[in-house]
Design a protein around this motif. Structure first.
Motif, PDB file in Angstrom:
ATOM      1  N   GLY A 223     107.153 -22.200   5.279  1.00  0.00           N
ATOM      2  CA  GLY A 223     106.108 -21.751   4.368  1.00  0.00           C
ATOM      3  C   GLY A 223     104.922 -21.089   5.036  1.00  0.00           C
ATOM      4  N   VAL A 224     104.954 -20.896   6.343  1.00  0.00           N
ATOM      5  CA  VAL A 224     103.826 -20.303   7.062  1.00  0.00           C
ATOM      6  C   VAL A 224     104.166 -18.863   7.428  1.00  0.00           C
ATOM      7  CG1 VAL A 224     102.313 -20.474   9.078  1.00  0.00           C
ATOM      8  CG2 VAL A 224     103.175 -22.548   7.982  1.00  0.00           C
ATOM      9  N   ALA A 225     103.241 -17.951   7.192  1.00  0.00           N
ATOM     10  CA  ALA A 225     103.465 -16.537   7.464  1.00  0.00           C
ATOM     11  C   ALA A 225     103.359 -16.250   8.961  1.00  0.00           C
ATOM     12  CB  ALA A 225     102.444 -15.699   6.706  1.00  0.00           C
ATOM     13  N   PRO A 226     104.032 -15.183   9.442  1.00  0.00           N
ATOM     14  CA  PRO A 226     103.945 -14.843  10.868  1.00  0.00           C
ATOM     15  C   PRO A 226     102.507 -14.648  11.362  1.00  0.00           C
ATOM     16  CG  PRO A 226     105.740 -13.623   9.844  1.00  0.00           C
ATOM     17  CD  PRO A 226     104.995 -14.314   8.731  1.00  0.00           C
ATOM     18  N   ARG A 227     101.630 -14.130  10.504  1.00  0.00           N
ATOM     19  CA  ARG A 227     100.257 -13.860  10.949  1.00  0.00           C
ATOM     20  C   ARG A 227      99.443 -15.129  11.154  1.00  0.00           C
ATOM     21  NH1 ARG A 227     100.471  -9.212   7.378  1.00  0.00           N
ATOM     22  NH2 ARG A 227     100.325  -7.276   8.604  1.00  0.00           N
ATOM     23  N   THR A 228      99.876 -16.230  10.560  1.00  0.00           N
ATOM     24  CA  THR A 228      99.069 -17.451  10.639  1.00  0.00           C
ATOM     25  C   THR A 228      99.788 -18.614  11.312  1.00  0.00           C
ATOM     26  OG1 THR A 228      99.778 -18.043   8.395  1.00  0.00           O
ATOM     27  CG2 THR A 228      97.696 -16.849   8.619  1.00  0.00           C
ATOM     28  N   ALA A 229     101.020 -18.413  11.734  1.00  0.00           N
ATOM     29  CA  ALA A 229     101.770 -19.497  12.364  1.00  0.00           C
ATOM     30  C   ALA A 229     101.117 -19.912  13.681  1.00  0.00           C
ATOM     31  CB  ALA A 229     103.213 -19.065  12.624  1.00  0.00           C
ATOM     32  N   ASP A 230     101.242 -21.178  13.996  1.00  0.00           N
ATOM     33  CA  ASP A 230     100.731 -21.693  15.259  1.00  0.00           C
ATOM     34  C   ASP A 230     101.438 -20.999  16.430  1.00  0.00           C
ATOM     35  OD1 ASP A 230     101.091 -23.895  17.584  1.00  0.00           O
ATOM     36  OD2 ASP A 230      99.214 -24.232  16.499  1.00  0.00           O
ATOM     37  N   PRO A 231     100.713 -20.702  17.518  1.00  0.00           N
ATOM     38  CA  PRO A 231     101.372 -20.052  18.667  1.00  0.00           C
ATOM     39  C   PRO A 231     102.593 -20.799  19.171  1.00  0.00           C
ATOM     40  CG  PRO A 231      98.989 -19.959  18.927  1.00  0.00           C
ATOM     41  CD  PRO A 231      99.251 -20.808  17.720  1.00  0.00           C
ATOM     42  N   ALA A 232     102.599 -22.136  19.104  1.00  0.00           N
ATOM     43  CA  ALA A 232     103.763 -22.899  19.550  1.00  0.00           C
ATOM     44  C   ALA A 232     104.984 -22.582  18.694  1.00  0.00           C
ATOM     45  CB  ALA A 232     103.462 -24.392  19.515  1.00  0.00           C
ATOM     46  N   ALA A 233     104.775 -22.413  17.391  1.00  0.00           N
ATOM     47  CA  ALA A 233     105.881 -22.052  16.502  1.00  0.00           C
ATOM     48  C   ALA A 233     106.354 -20.626  16.787  1.00  0.00           C
ATOM     49  CB  ALA A 233     105.452 -22.192  15.046  1.00  0.00           C
ATOM     50  N   VAL A 234     105.423 -19.737  17.081  1.00  0.00           N
ATOM     51  CA  VAL A 234     105.789 -18.362  17.435  1.00  0.00           C
ATOM     52  C   VAL A 234     106.667 -18.360  18.685  1.00  0.00           C
ATOM     53  CG1 VAL A 234     104.892 -16.134  18.224  1.00  0.00           C
ATOM     54  CG2 VAL A 234     103.763 -17.340  16.339  1.00  0.00           C
ATOM     55  N   LEU A 235     106.270 -19.139  19.704  1.00  0.00           N
ATOM     56  CA  LEU A 235     107.063 -19.187  20.930  1.00  0.00           C
ATOM     57  C   LEU A 235     108.425 -19.820  20.688  1.00  0.00           C
ATOM     58  CD1 LEU A 235     104.426 -20.150  23.658  1.00  0.00           C
ATOM     59  CD2 LEU A 235     105.467 -17.910  23.245  1.00  0.00           C
ATOM     60  N   ALA A 236     108.495 -20.825  19.831  1.00  0.00           N
ATOM     61  CA  ALA A 236     109.781 -21.449  19.524  1.00  0.00           C
ATOM     62  C   ALA A 236     110.708 -20.454  18.821  1.00  0.00           C
ATOM     63  CB  ALA A 236     109.569 -22.691  18.662  1.00  0.00           C
ATOM     64  N   ALA A 237     110.170 -19.721  17.856  1.00  0.00           N
ATOM     65  CA  ALA A 237     110.969 -18.705  17.158  1.00  0.00           C
ATOM     66  C   ALA A 237     111.362 -17.577  18.106  1.00  0.00           C
ATOM     67  CB  ALA A 237     110.189 -18.153  15.973  1.00  0.00           C
ATOM     68  N   GLN A 238     110.484 -17.258  19.031  1.00  0.00           N
ATOM     69  CA  GLN A 238     110.774 -16.229  20.032  1.00  0.00           C
ATOM     70  C   GLN A 238     111.939 -16.669  20.922  1.00  0.00           C
ATOM     71  OE1 GLN A 238     107.235 -14.511  21.940  1.00  0.00           O
ATOM     72  NE2 GLN A 238     108.227 -14.801  23.907  1.00  0.00           N
ATOM     73  N   ARG A 239     111.948 -17.943  21.312  1.00  0.00           N
ATOM     74  CA  ARG A 239     113.042 -18.472  22.121  1.00  0.00           C
ATOM     75  C   ARG A 239     114.362 -18.412  21.359  1.00  0.00           C
ATOM     76  NH1 ARG A 239     111.911 -24.019  22.096  1.00  0.00           N
ATOM     77  NH2 ARG A 239     113.158 -23.973  20.194  1.00  0.00           N
ATOM     78  N   ASP A 240     114.341 -18.802  20.106  1.00  0.00           N
ATOM     79  CA  ASP A 240     115.563 -18.761  19.300  1.00  0.00           C
ATOM     80  C   ASP A 240     116.062 -17.332  19.130  1.00  0.00           C
ATOM     81  OD1 ASP A 240     115.210 -21.467  19.053  1.00  0.00           O
ATOM     82  OD2 ASP A 240     114.668 -21.433  16.923  1.00  0.00           O
ATOM     83  N   THR A 241     115.130 -16.397  18.952  1.00  0.00           N
ATOM     84  CA  THR A 241     115.510 -14.989  18.803  1.00  0.00           C
ATOM     85  C   THR A 241     116.146 -14.474  20.085  1.00  0.00           C
ATOM     86  OG1 THR A 241     113.645 -14.691  17.283  1.00  0.00           O
ATOM     87  CG2 THR A 241     114.680 -12.700  18.144  1.00  0.00           C
ATOM     88  N   ALA A 242     115.622 -14.912  21.231  1.00  0.00           N
ATOM     89  CA  ALA A 242     116.201 -14.510  22.521  1.00  0.00           C
ATOM     90  C   ALA A 242     117.644 -14.986  22.638  1.00  0.00           C
ATOM     91  CB  ALA A 242     115.362 -15.058  23.668  1.00  0.00           C
ATOM     92  N   LEU A 243     117.912 -16.207  22.210  1.00  0.00           N
ATOM     93  CA  LEU A 243     119.275 -16.727  22.264  1.00  0.00           C
ATOM     94  C   LEU A 243     120.198 -15.946  21.334  1.00  0.00           C
ATOM     95  CD1 LEU A 243     118.487 -20.561  22.316  1.00  0.00           C
ATOM     96  CD2 LEU A 243     119.296 -19.151  24.228  1.00  0.00           C
ATOM     97  N   ALA A 244     119.708 -15.646  20.145  1.00  0.00           N
ATOM     98  CA  ALA A 244     120.512 -14.869  19.193  1.00  0.00           C
ATOM     99  C   ALA A 244     120.776 -13.469  19.729  1.00  0.00           C
ATOM    100  CB  ALA A 244     119.799 -14.802  17.845  1.00  0.00           C
ATOM    101  N   HIS A 245     119.769 -12.882  20.354  1.00  0.00           N
ATOM    102  CA  HIS A 245     119.935 -11.533  20.905  1.00  0.00           C
ATOM    103  C   HIS A 245     120.932 -11.529  22.055  1.00  0.00           C
ATOM    104  CE1 HIS A 245     119.114  -7.484  22.174  1.00  0.00           C
ATOM    105  NE2 HIS A 245     118.629  -7.891  23.326  1.00  0.00           N
ATOM    106  N   ARG A 246     120.916 -12.572  22.855  1.00  0.00           N
ATOM    107  CA  ARG A 246     121.871 -12.647  23.959  1.00  0.00           C
ATOM    108  C   ARG A 246     123.289 -12.717  23.426  1.00  0.00           C
ATOM    109  NH1 ARG A 246     120.843 -16.981  28.667  1.00  0.00           N
ATOM    110  NH2 ARG A 246     118.970 -15.678  28.759  1.00  0.00           N
ATOM    111  N   GLU A 247     123.496 -13.466  22.364  1.00  0.00           N
ATOM    112  CA  GLU A 247     124.824 -13.553  21.762  1.00  0.00           C
ATOM    113  C   GLU A 247     125.254 -12.208  21.184  1.00  0.00           C
ATOM    114  OE1 GLU A 247     124.778 -16.647  18.891  1.00  0.00           O
ATOM    115  OE2 GLU A 247     124.451 -18.258  20.365  1.00  0.00           O
ATOM    116  N   ARG A 248     124.306 -11.485  20.588  1.00  0.00           N
ATOM    117  CA  ARG A 248     124.617 -10.191  19.973  1.00  0.00           C
ATOM    118  C   ARG A 248     124.898  -9.122  21.014  1.00  0.00           C
ATOM    119  NH1 ARG A 248     121.758  -8.789  14.891  1.00  0.00           N
ATOM    120  NH2 ARG A 248     120.874  -7.030  16.035  1.00  0.00           N
ATOM    121  N   SER A 249     124.086  -9.106  22.079  1.00  0.00           N
ATOM    122  CA  SER A 249     124.152  -8.008  23.049  1.00  0.00           C
ATOM    123  C   SER A 249     125.025  -8.312  24.262  1.00  0.00           C
ATOM    124  CB  SER A 249     122.744  -7.673  23.536  1.00  0.00           C
ATOM    125  OG  SER A 249     122.212  -8.733  24.316  1.00  0.00           O
ATOM    126  N   GLY A 250     125.197  -9.596  24.578  1.00  0.00           N
ATOM    127  CA  GLY A 250     125.913  -9.964  25.789  1.00  0.00           C
ATOM    128  C   GLY A 250     125.108  -9.773  27.056  1.00  0.00           C
TER     129      GLY A 250
END
Length: 407
Positions: A223-250
């Motif tokens: 329920g929290v928008a990207p503009r207002t999310a806590d930096p810790a949540a941003v970094l956690a989502a960033q880490r998850d995105t990195a893992l997803a990108h690695r799976e997509r790109s190899g």
């Protein structure tokens, strides 16, 4: 190292920015002291190679800060060298002790500026209605504007600026060459180990990664928008995105958040008459175990990722009318498992014994030996900043001029 022969000023706030917005310059009436913050970030994936940084800096979004190291705050109008750090657009900071420009300033009589810029999703998220992408690049542009307006007060010449950077910082310089707004803000450039094969991604691909980031952020901060999310949540989502990108790109090398294609063309007029030096380390890819060849030899992937794309860029720059030099570092420190790896030139150019004392890539090499080679390399860098030519070099460092094509 910074000693009594130089003055190190900073951290200095050069701009401010709301989350996911372009930076705004700091005006004279803003007298607040700098926060000294660096951009929120995860540990570097190269800690095994470089060692973890020994200095701890506060992390926060008021991170558009820089330092200035100068032989004297006088009217000498010295050449200026602006440093853009690497870190895969996800880690690092100009304020780190690794990037102290004291030795360069002292030995070369130059002014060294080291710049923070926004990283990861905070600097390079591309998402419709939220972030346009390339905000970290615009931070760097704003830092160069600050240098142009203010560096004379630190003993520097705003009409004689060399921008130098490594890895992601070198990619940034390549892209700054395309920005019309950057024209005239720097006059020479040094690109160190720029992985041009992954320089940018399409806006469509970046937007797809932006949507993955939004989905992951919703899991960490419902329920929290990207503009207002806590930096810790941003970094956690960033880490998850990195893992997803690695799976997509190899790819274990390509970061999930980085520059987006500007849509512009290579601006020949912008580089015509400019002095540019580029190069790489002979074993650059040994730093990335997942990217080595089947037999573990880094030579072929280093050629593919660095040598060939950089050589093609050099020819293109020479055709456009730039004066171009290419270098290679072949130093393999005794006792190091990494050889002439990615980042190896950094302790030769910047920082001090104290900053680099737990650096695995230096192996068993004494600081005296590293500093002897470093003194020679620093002389090359400052000679280039002063004259556009590297001067005399000797192995394990080689440098050659790229001839202009015949009409």
């Amino acid at each position: 190292m910074t000693g009594p022969a130089v003055v190190r000023s900073g951290p200095i706030r050069y701009a401010v920015a709301e989350r996911f917005a372009r930076p705004r310059p700091v005006h004279g009436h803003d007298t607040r002291p700098s926060s000294g913050e660096i951009c929120p970030q995860p540990p570097s994936r190269l800690d095994a190679v470089m060692g973890a940084p020994l200095d701890r800096r506060p992390q926060g979004e008021d991170c558009l800060n820089l330092t200035v190291t100068t032989p004297a705050r006088d009217t000498a109008a010295r050449p200026v060298m602006v440093w853009l750090h690497g870190g895969g657009f996800s880690s690092g900071a100009g304020l780190m002790d690794w990037y102290d420009g004291g030795a360069l300033a002292t030995e070369g009589d130059v002014v060294v500026v080291a710049v923070n810029y926004r990283l990861g999703a905070l600097g390079y998220l591309c998402l419709d209605g939220v972030a346009e992408g390339n905000l970290g690049l615009y931070d760097q542009l704003e830092a160069l504007r600050w240098v142009n307006a203010n560096i004379a007060a630190y003993g520097g010449d705003p009409a004689d600026v060399t921008v130098f950077g490594q890895s992601a910082g070198a990619l940034s310089i390549r892209l700054l060459m395309e920005l019309p707004e950057a024209q005239g803000l720097f006059h020479r450039a040094i690109l160190q180990s720029a992985p041009l094969a992954i320089a940018t991604r399409s806006r469509a691909e970046a937007a797809a990664l932006g949507r993955i980031f939004t989905e992951r952020l919703a899991a960490h901060a419902p329920g929290v928008a990207p503009r207002t999310a806590d930096p810790a949540a941003v970094l956690a989502a960033q880490r998850d995105t990195a893992l997803a990108h690695r799976e997509r790109s190899g790819s274990t090398l390509e970061p999930p958040f980085g520059p987006v294609e500007t849509g512009g063309v290579f601006l020949d007029a912008q580089v015509r008459g400019m002095d540019i030096m580029y190069g790489w380390n002979a074993d650059d890819m040994s730093a990335f175990p997942g990217e080595k060849s089947e037999n573990g030899d880094p030579a072929e992937p280093t050629r593919r990722m660095y040598a060939e794309p950089l050589a093609a860029l050099g020819r293109r720059l020479a055709r456009a009318g730039a004066r171009v030099h290419a270098y290679r570092l072949d130093w393999r420190p005794t006792g190091s498992a990494y050889g002439a790896t990615h980042c190896l030139e950094l302790p030769l150019l910047l920082g001090s014994r104290a900053a680099w004392q737990q650096c695995p890539m230096l192996g068993d090499t004494t600081w005296a030996e590293a500093d002897e080679l470093g003194r020679a390399m620093r002389a090359t860098w400052t000679a280039f900043a002063r004259t556009g030519r590297p001067g005399t070099v000797a192995p394990p460092f080689t440098c050659r001029e790229i001839p202009a094509p015949q009409p």
